[in-house]
Design a protein around this motif. Structure first.
Motif, short mmCIF file in Angstrom:
data_model
loop_
_atom_site.label_atom_id
_atom_site.label_comp_id
_atom_site.label_asym_id
_atom_site.label_seq_id
_atom_site.Cartn_x
_atom_site.Cartn_y
_atom_site.Cartn_z
N ALA A 91 31.49 33.77 4.54
CA ALA A 91 32.78 33.74 3.84
C ALA A 91 33.81 32.93 4.65
O ALA A 91 34.60 32.17 4.08
N ALA A 92 33.78 33.09 5.96
CA ALA A 92 34.73 32.35 6.81
C ALA A 92 34.44 30.86 6.76
O ALA A 92 35.36 30.05 6.65
N LYS A 93 33.16 30.49 6.83
CA LYS A 93 32.81 29.07 6.74
C LYS A 93 33.31 28.49 5.42
O LYS A 93 33.90 27.40 5.41
N ARG A 126 35.76 29.33 3.59
CA ARG A 126 37.22 29.19 3.60
C ARG A 126 37.64 27.93 4.32
O ARG A 126 38.48 27.17 3.86
N TYR A 127 37.07 27.68 5.50
CA TYR A 127 37.45 26.49 6.27
C TYR A 127 36.89 25.20 5.68
O TYR A 127 37.49 24.14 5.84
N LEU A 141 37.01 24.54 2.66
CA LEU A 141 38.03 24.16 1.68
C LEU A 141 39.09 23.24 2.30
O LEU A 141 39.73 22.46 1.58
#
Length: 131
Positions: free
Chosen positions: A15-17, A19-20, A22
């Protein structure tokens, strides 16, 4: 020393990957540092901007305990050095409390050493040796 990367503690690496990504970052490398109980994704933005996303392999790991206490967010600032032993000794002489008395293996095969957040004005510092 130049800023090597910013370490960010996350609960969900995928999920963090996402987001970044984007923001235009791309995944440069992924893997585990088993000795630290962490999964890592190194992301690169424009130029040399690097973000290191850190997800714990379990709750009783350094990043797992960090997340339980503080939640996701800034974990550390990493500074590049070609002479980690010399710089670690110099910073200790200046009053830094070393978490690592000697460098240890870090992500990507680099030797690293951490300094207590009290020296970094509340921020954990990591020294990363670059050839």
């Amino acid at each position: 020393m130049r800023l090597h990367h910013v370490g960010i503690a996350v609960e969900d690496l995928e999920a963090a990957k996402a987001r970044y990504l984007l923001l235009g970052y791309r995944v440069l490398a992924e893997g585990e540092v088993a000795a630290q109980g962490v999964r890592v994704a190194m992301l690169q933005g424009e130029g040399e901007t690097l973000l290191e996303l850190l997800a714990p392999l379990g709750p009783d790991t350094p990043v797992g305990r960090f997340l339980a206490k503080r939640g996701p967010g800034l974990h550390h600032l990493a500074f590049a050095t070609p002479r980690i032993l010399e710089d670690l000794a110099r910073l200790r002489q200046e009053g830094a409390q070393a978490i690592d008395e000697t460098p240890r293996p870090g992500f990507g095969g680099h030797r690293v050493a951490f300094l207590h957040p009290s020296f970094g004005l509340g921020v954990l510092w990591e020294l990363v040796e670059e050839a």
